[in-house]
Design a protein around this motif. Structure first.
Motif, mmCIF file in Angstrom:
data_model
loop_
_atom_site.group_PDB
_atom_site.id
_atom_site.type_symbol
_atom_site.label_atom_id
_atom_site.label_comp_id
_atom_site.label_asym_id
_atom_site.label_seq_id
_atom_site.Cartn_x
_atom_site.Cartn_y
_atom_site.Cartn_z
ATOM 1 N N VAL A 41 -11.276 16.705 8.665
ATOM 2 C CA VAL A 41 -10.102 15.908 9.049
ATOM 3 C C VAL A 41 -9.611 16.376 10.417
ATOM 4 C CG1 VAL A 41 -7.730 15.296 8.446
ATOM 5 C CG2 VAL A 41 -9.462 15.497 6.657
ATOM 6 N N ALA A 87 -4.817 9.873 -0.044
ATOM 7 C CA ALA A 87 -5.403 10.715 1.013
ATOM 8 C C ALA A 87 -6.878 11.000 0.727
ATOM 9 C CB ALA A 87 -4.577 11.981 1.195
ATOM 10 N N ASN A 129 1.491 5.161 -0.814
ATOM 11 C CA ASN A 129 0.614 6.283 -1.181
ATOM 12 C C ASN A 129 1.095 6.818 -2.540
ATOM 13 O OD1 ASN A 129 2.724 8.123 -0.678
ATOM 14 N ND2 ASN A 129 2.126 8.349 1.465
ATOM 15 N N SER A 146 -10.617 6.670 6.217
ATOM 16 C CA SER A 146 -11.306 7.958 6.332
ATOM 17 C C SER A 146 -11.884 8.146 7.736
ATOM 18 C CB SER A 146 -12.404 8.068 5.264
ATOM 19 O OG SER A 146 -11.803 8.043 3.985
ATOM 20 N N SER A 204 -2.843 4.574 -2.121
ATOM 21 C CA SER A 204 -3.740 5.491 -1.413
ATOM 22 C C SER A 204 -3.429 6.922 -1.827
ATOM 23 C CB SER A 204 -3.618 5.304 0.095
ATOM 24 O OG SER A 204 -2.325 5.665 0.527
ATOM 25 N N LYS A 220 0.821 -1.212 0.000
ATOM 26 C CA LYS A 220 0.000 0.000 0.000
ATOM 27 C C LYS A 220 0.860 1.270 0.000
ATOM 28 C CE LYS A 220 -1.203 2.712 2.879
ATOM 29 N NZ LYS A 220 -0.831 3.919 2.104
ATOM 30 N N GLY A 241 -9.021 9.108 -1.954
ATOM 31 C CA GLY A 241 -9.343 7.682 -1.892
ATOM 32 C C GLY A 241 -8.177 6.796 -2.266
HETATM 33 N N1 LIG Z 1 -8.432 14.222 3.977
HETATM 34 C C1 LIG Z 1 -8.982 13.001 3.954
HETATM 35 N N2 LIG Z 1 -10.306 12.863 3.754
HETATM 36 C C2 LIG Z 1 -10.894 11.650 3.701
HETATM 37 N N3 LIG Z 1 -10.205 10.494 3.835
HETATM 38 C C3 LIG Z 1 -8.864 10.566 4.037
HETATM 39 C C4 LIG Z 1 -8.178 11.822 4.118
HETATM 40 N N4 LIG Z 1 -6.857 11.567 4.325
HETATM 41 C C5 LIG Z 1 -6.730 10.220 4.368
HETATM 42 N N5 LIG Z 1 -7.917 9.606 4.194
HETATM 43 C C6 LIG Z 1 -8.213 8.169 4.140
HETATM 44 O O1 LIG Z 1 -7.089 7.416 4.563
HETATM 45 C C7 LIG Z 1 -6.544 6.638 3.481
HETATM 46 C C8 LIG Z 1 -5.035 6.631 3.557
HETATM 47 O O2 LIG Z 1 -4.554 7.952 3.514
HETATM 48 P P1 LIG Z 1 -3.129 8.343 2.885
HETATM 49 O O3 LIG Z 1 -2.837 9.730 3.369
HETATM 50 O O4 LIG Z 1 -3.171 8.160 1.422
HETATM 51 O O5 LIG Z 1 -2.168 7.248 3.514
HETATM 52 P P2 LIG Z 1 -0.729 7.411 4.240
HETATM 53 O O6 LIG Z 1 -1.061 7.873 5.642
HETATM 54 O O7 LIG Z 1 -0.168 6.033 4.221
HETATM 55 O O8 LIG Z 1 0.044 8.415 3.435
HETATM 56 C C9 LIG Z 1 -7.099 7.277 2.211
HETATM 57 O O9 LIG Z 1 -7.163 6.354 1.150
HETATM 58 C C10 LIG Z 1 -8.487 7.741 2.701
HETATM 59 O O10 LIG Z 1 -9.397 6.659 2.748
#
Ligand SMILES: Nc1ncnc2c1ncn2[C@@H]1O[C@H](COP(=O)(O)OP(=O)(O)O)[C@@H](O)[C@H]1O
Ligand SMILES: O=P(O)(O)OC[C@H]1O[C@](O)(COP(=O)(O)O)[C@@H](O)[C@@H]1O
Length: 308
Positions: free
Chosen positions: A241, A219, A181, A277, A217, A179, A222
């Protein structure tokens, strides 16, 4: 059983401030302490979602005691090994933006590493092992390779959530689920990624290397899943958030919790997004009731090359 291995657990010290002025005295309006580290977070969420899990790794000193105590209170099974020194404190500053300062961690000697490897002797083909987070500088940088080889000898499925050169080198072992990002994906291929089409293009390259489930991912946007079942885009719900620390770990946990139940990767993605999320929308990691509420708001579609 879903085992998680956290080589460098932490106390996550979350400080909320109205604003942050570098070089000035700043006062927090709220502070919280959580047991942290990527695998620990995955186990905490798995437990909340009712999955069988045990957290492995190394803890030390008073901070290590805090981590163990909090996990015990939450009835998370732990097989954490004690080493000397102190577990690290990772400072998370929330003042509009999120700034993170992650600490170093204790010294982990060879005998502790052997004990960890011995703990993996009982793995079976029914088990999953999540390797997540950074490798402390005192540990052999090839440790993940050694752990993956051990897990795969036992037939357990390896889940890898790490980035940088470590991830690049470990692709050779074809983990069951990774996974990154979108930024980690871009770094992996040394490119800039600006569209979902590009995410899918590079996720396919990873899947073609033999990685069964590639989740990228993004953030608030999605995630994309590239799997044998197809390619899916899951859109994250909108919400306020509160703390996105651990959102990625929650996605991994939600995905696995559902996957061990149904064996369906797209359903697992939906559950993973709901978990990620729900964590982003709460101060601590998500609770199962929050995940179920959020699940109704996650949309998932088969990717056909353009958004419908
Ligand atoms: N601002 C946000 N709004 C809604 N969901 C979020 C947000 N930030 C993160 N998420 C949720 O958390 C998941 C992982 O976040 P991400 O930031 O991509 O991962 P990482 O923390 O590993 O960098 C996203 O796919 C989403 O489902
Ligand atoms: O091992 P690393 O890379 O230093 O990361 C540890 C940090 O990552 C976290 O596990 C959060 O990770 P994510 O926000 O990527 O899910 C924190 O709990 C911890 O402080």
């Amino acid at each position: 059983m879903i085992y998680t291995i956290t080589l460098n657990p932490s106390v996550d010290y979350v400080m909320e401030l109205e604003s942050f002025q570098e070089g000035e005295l700043n006062r927090a309006k709220q502070t919280n302490y959580f047991p942290g580290g990527k695998g620990i977070n995955v186990s905490r969420v798995l437990k909340r979602l009712g999955a069988n899990t045990a957290a492995l790794g190394f803890v030390a000193g008073f901070t290590g005691n805090f981590i163990q105590q909090k996990l015990m209170e939450e009835q998370v099974n732990t097989l954490l090994l004690e080493v000397s020194g102190e577990s690290r404190i990772n400072v998370k500053l929330k003042a509009g933006d999120e700034t993170e300062i992650n600490g170093t961690g204790p010294i982990v000697d060879e005998s502790a590493i052997s004990s960890l490897l011995n703990q993996l002797d009982s793995l079976t083909t029914d088990d999953f092992v999540v390797l997540a987070g950074s490798i402390p500088s005192t540990i052999n940088p090839r440790i993940y390779e050694i752990l993956i080889q051990k897990c795969q000898t036992k037939g357990a499925k390896v889940v890898l959530d790490t980035g940088g050169t470590v991830l690049k080198e470990l692709l050779f072992y074809k983990p069951f689920f990774i996974k990154p990002n979108h930024l980690e994906l871009a770094e992996l291929f040394g490119v800039a990624i600006q569209s979902i089409d590009e995410v899918v293009y590079y996720a396919k390259k990873l899947h073609d290397q033999g990685i069964e489930n590639v989740v990228v991912s993004m953030a608030g946007d999605g995630a994309v899943l590239y799997t044998g079942e197809g390619v899916y885009l899951a859109k994250a719900p909108k919400g306020e958030v509160k703390n996105s620390v651990g959102a990625g770990d929650s996605l991994v946990a939600g995905f696995l919790a559902e996957y061990v139940k149904s064996g369906g990767a797209s359903e697992a993605l939906k559950f993973g997004i709901a978990s990620g999320s729900a964590t982003a929308f709460s101060h601590d990691l998500c609770r199962s009731d929050e995940v179920l509420t959020t699940l109704n708001e996650v949309t998932i579609e088969k990717w056909t090359g353009k958004e419908e």
